[in-house]
Write an enzyme that holds these catalytic residues in place. Structure first.
Site, short mmCIF file in Angstrom:
data_model
loop_
_atom_site.label_atom_id
_atom_site.label_comp_id
_atom_site.label_asym_id
_atom_site.label_seq_id
_atom_site.Cartn_x
_atom_site.Cartn_y
_atom_site.Cartn_z
N GLN A 160 -53.46 -5.52 52.07
CA GLN A 160 -52.66 -4.76 51.09
C GLN A 160 -51.58 -3.93 51.79
OE1 GLN A 160 -52.26 -4.83 47.92
NE2 GLN A 160 -53.81 -6.38 47.58
N SER A 161 -51.03 -4.44 52.87
CA SER A 161 -50.01 -3.69 53.62
C SER A 161 -48.72 -3.49 52.83
CB SER A 161 -49.71 -4.45 54.92
OG SER A 161 -48.54 -3.93 55.52
#
Ligand SMILES: Cc1ncc(COP(=O)(O)O)c(C=O)c1O
Length: 325
Positions: free
Chosen positions: A75-76
């Protein structure tokens, strides 16, 4: 301007708004809380990486790169904004993401795909090695990759936050306001280090407090000192920093990186329901949760003015689904 000598592409929507948080301030009974809206920088929604990418993309283009490579968590936010920057400049993008592909694909990862990035799953391999391996493969295939470091946190990227401090101080002068404290989420360090370089160069005397989201204070301070010193060198400022120059709070690490607990959830709810502003579960929720706790513990005088620097990440909410409500 501090960054005049550097190549820069115009990417972010700047200056970002500087706003009061009047309802929250009244609810807490002080200090006077304000917010700097770097969640509104644009570039596939917004976030702190847009400022760093202005300098990183310019450097990549100067080196005639045809592909941006970077890495991060599934989920960067950094990966999502790098993918968007690549698309904007007609570059390819390969992302090395930690672990295995989750199901369903949502949040930032969904946007990575939408933005046309190739995603490779690094499993347990250190991200720096996975990115270097990808770069090697692309070079062997005749391509020209440019590796954007983890979090965009090298002197080139951190310069974006030296410039951001200059932007803030111009807004402060225009509106005749001064902040005693600036509080932000800190992880790979480019944001806090860049702000500190700008602060020292321009004579801002308040405290810049990084709420660590994933590291113990000693390790983060060490990293911040190194990065601030090399960033100052990059900007030809001749400033040297030591770990003790940095204020870091590591009391809110909870159950580790990316694990949302009550602190983050309560902070997200409070900000959403009091001011209509969205925070994220990983970075700004944790940092703002820490700030609320510090207010409760009397860390700030009632008359002081505290700026929460919102670094973005709200797309991450959609990676957590109903856990946030
Ligand atoms: C939303 C958000 N806030 C804060 C940070 C931390 O910034 P830095 O890595 O520059 O310390 C990140 C980094 O990924 C982020 O995505």
């Amino acid at each position: 301007m501090l960054t005049d000598q550097l190549a820069r592409e115009s990417i972010a929507h700047l200056p970002t708004p500087l706003e009061r948080l009047p309802r929250l301030t009244a609810q807490l009974g002080g200090p006077e809380l304000w917010i700097k809206r770097d969640d509104q920088t644009g570039l596939a929604t917004g976030g702190n990486k847009a400022r760093k990418l202005e300098f990183l993309v310019a450097d990549a283009l100067a080196q005639a790169a045809d592909t941006l490579i970077t890495g991060g968590a599934a989920q960067s936010n950094h990966a999502r904004q790098t993918a968007a920057a690549a698309a904007k400049f007609g570059l390819d993008c390969t992302l090395a993401l930690r672990g295995e592909e989750p199901s369903p694909v949502q949040g930032n990862l969904l946007l990575d795909r939408l933005l046309g990035a190739d995603v490779s799953w690094a499993g347990d391999e250190p991200l720096a090695e996975a990115m270097a391996g990808t770069a090697e493969d692309l070079r062997a295939a005749g391509r020209h990759p440019y590796v954007v470091p983890y979090g965009g946190s090298n002197p080139t990227g951190a310069s974006g936050y030296a410039a951001a401090m200059e932007e803030l101080l111009a807004q402060c002068a225009e509106r005749d306001v001064r902040f005693d404290h600036i509080v932000l989420a800190s992880s790979s360090g480019g944001t806090q280090a860049g702000l500190m370089v700008g602060a020292r160069a321009l004579g801002y005397g308040g405290r810049i407090l990084g709420i660590s989201v994933d590291q113990h204070a000693d390790a983060l301070r060490e990293r911040l000192a190194g990065l601030a010193t090399t960033t100052a060198e990059h900007l030809e400022l001749g400033l040297v920093f030591a770990p003790d120059d940095f204020a870091v709070e590591d009391g809110y690490l909870g159950r580790g990186y990316g694990v949302m607990g009550e602190l983050e959830k309560k902070a997200i709810h409070t900000m959403a329901r009091t001011e209509g502003v969205l925070l994220d579960p990983v970075y700004t929720g944790r940092a703002f949760g820490g700030l609320l706790d510090l207010v409760k513990r009397g860390e700030f005088d009632q008359q002081e003015r505290v700026l929460f620097w919102h670094t973005g990440g709200t797309t991450g909410i959609f990676g957590y689904g109903e856990q946030v409500i």
